[in-house]
Design a protein around this motif. Structure first.
Motif, mmCIF file in Angstrom:
data_model
loop_
_atom_site.group_PDB
_atom_site.id
_atom_site.type_symbol
_atom_site.label_atom_id
_atom_site.label_comp_id
_atom_site.label_asym_id
_atom_site.label_seq_id
_atom_site.Cartn_x
_atom_site.Cartn_y
_atom_site.Cartn_z
ATOM 1 N N PRO A 211 0.834 -1.316 0.031
ATOM 2 C CA PRO A 211 -0.171 -0.019 0.022
ATOM 3 C C PRO A 211 0.841 1.257 -0.067
ATOM 4 O O PRO A 211 1.994 1.329 0.306
ATOM 5 C CB PRO A 211 -0.821 -0.202 1.358
ATOM 6 N N GLY A 212 0.308 2.582 -0.326
ATOM 7 C CA GLY A 212 0.935 3.661 -0.369
ATOM 8 C C GLY A 212 0.573 4.259 -1.581
ATOM 9 O O GLY A 212 0.227 5.442 -1.573
ATOM 10 N N HIS A 213 1.020 3.757 -2.859
ATOM 11 C CA HIS A 213 0.622 4.276 -4.080
ATOM 12 C C HIS A 213 -0.873 4.564 -4.054
ATOM 13 O O HIS A 213 -1.261 5.668 -4.520
ATOM 14 C CB HIS A 213 0.986 3.210 -5.052
ATOM 15 N N THR A 214 -1.573 3.270 -3.789
ATOM 16 C CA THR A 214 -3.178 3.564 -3.568
ATOM 17 C C THR A 214 -3.454 2.967 -2.170
ATOM 18 O O THR A 214 -2.325 1.984 -1.666
ATOM 19 C CB THR A 214 -3.867 2.970 -4.772
ATOM 20 N N PRO A 215 -4.503 2.840 -1.687
ATOM 21 C CA PRO A 215 -4.618 2.136 -0.297
ATOM 22 C C PRO A 215 -4.480 0.948 -0.345
ATOM 23 O O PRO A 215 -4.117 0.116 0.917
ATOM 24 C CB PRO A 215 -6.179 2.817 0.171
ATOM 25 N N GLY A 216 -5.037 0.181 -1.330
ATOM 26 C CA GLY A 216 -5.094 -1.224 -1.351
ATOM 27 C C GLY A 216 -4.007 -1.975 -2.454
ATOM 28 O O GLY A 216 -4.593 -2.937 -2.969
ATOM 29 N N HIS A 217 -2.969 -1.060 -2.739
ATOM 30 C CA HIS A 217 -2.216 -1.560 -3.949
ATOM 31 C C HIS A 217 -1.860 -3.133 -3.682
ATOM 32 O O HIS A 217 -1.393 -3.176 -2.391
ATOM 33 C CB HIS A 217 -1.270 -0.782 -4.375
#
Ligand SMILES: [Zn+2]
Length: 303
Positions: A211-217
């Motif tokens: 996660p980080g790039h999007t919440p649930g990547h």
């Protein structure tokens, strides 16, 4: 057609071949009974600020110069992964489709060059819900393109983009992403199944939340016996600064602090395991291996 072929053996892992098709750089890897092809969806054109804003310029500029990466503009390639074998044709991410950028959404031609049509795809697995990964899921009429495919998305990622509050909380810069994702996820909801961190989605395909790039990547480890590769999506977003300084906060990540933590942890694990990767926006076909350098890391296409 000029074919530039370089074949190389990895130590106990796999055989990889890089083939230069006209306009399409194409990488391939064998994992036991399975074959993984990296299929180009074209490239994006983005302002440099997308990746470099707020980075210390005195340190940044020499790194970019060394890597021939301009400061003002990014033209990242988009690499879809196609896994074939054991009776399945698995596509990782759907690409941009025709509504995002004129330079992207080219993967149908690339798939066709491999003899694969959208109807042949049995499973479509998403890393995350951004336009260059999701919007190609529908055809020009707004209907599902991969009609025979079961679609898979991480539960947290699905929940985020289908939450009616997301469009008003995500911020102006990404609002169009939220509207575009929500509309498309509604259309594919019936053919989508959900998974969580550490789940084996298909035989030999395991999920790792990044996660980080999007919440649930999500990233995916594809394994057959001793052969393995990690499909990292955008958790390692480029092959210049994300590797040279993985701990620097990236404005490309929705949560830059979490994105950097994820990137550092993932890179350390990949280097320790000597595991090849496919990066969605990494250059030269996107398939390679991360190596430790004196002051950071670098990407080598020889796996
Ligand atoms: Zn992306």
């Amino acid at each position: 057609m000029q074919i530039d072929r370089r074949a190389f053996l990895a130590q106990g892992f796999a055989t990889s071949v890089l083939l230069g098709f006209p306009g399409l750089l194409h990488a391939q890897m064998t994992l036991g009974q399975m074959t993984l092809d990296v299929v180009s969806d074209g490239h994006l054109v983005l302002p440099g600020s997308f990746a470099f804003n707020d980075m210390p310029k005195d340190e940044l500029m020499p790194i970019l110069e060394r890597m021939n990466q301009p400061f003002d503009q990014l033209t990242p390639p988009c690499n879809l992964s196609l896994l074939r074998g054991n009776g399945r044709v698995v596509l990782f991410d759907a690409g941009s489709g025709t509504e995002f950028m004129p330079t992207a959404g080219k993967s149908l031609a690339a798939l066709e060059a491999l003899g694969v049509s959208p109807d042949d795809i049995t499973d479509l697995i998403f890393t995350h819900g951004h336009p260059d990964h999701l919007w190609g899921v529908l055809d020009d009429f707004g209907d599902p393109l991969f009609t025979n495919a079961t679609h898979y998305m991480g539960q947290a990622e699905w929940d985020y983009w289908t939450d009616p509050n997301t469009v008003s909380t995500i911020g102006n810069a990404r609002q169009a992403f939220a509207v575009g994702a929500e509309r498309r996820l509604q259309v594919i909801a019936e053919q989508t199944t959900f998974f969580s961190d550490a789940e084996e989605i298909l035989p030999g395909v395991g999920a790792r939340i990044t996660p980080g790039h999007t919440p649930g990547h999500m990233s995916f480890e594809v394994r057959d016996g001793n052969s393995a590769v990690m499909i990292v999506g955008d958790s390692i977003g480029n092959d210049h600064i994300a590797l040279a300084r993985p701990d620097w906060l990236s404005p490309a990540d929705q949560d830059p602090i979490l994105g950097a933590q994820t990137r550092v942890g993932l890179i350390n694990d990949l280097v320790a395991a000597q595991m090849p990767i496919v990066g969605f926006h990494l250059g030269q076909g996107g398939l390679g291996r991360i190596e430790k350098t004196d002051d950071g890391f670098s990407f080598r296409t020889e796996v």
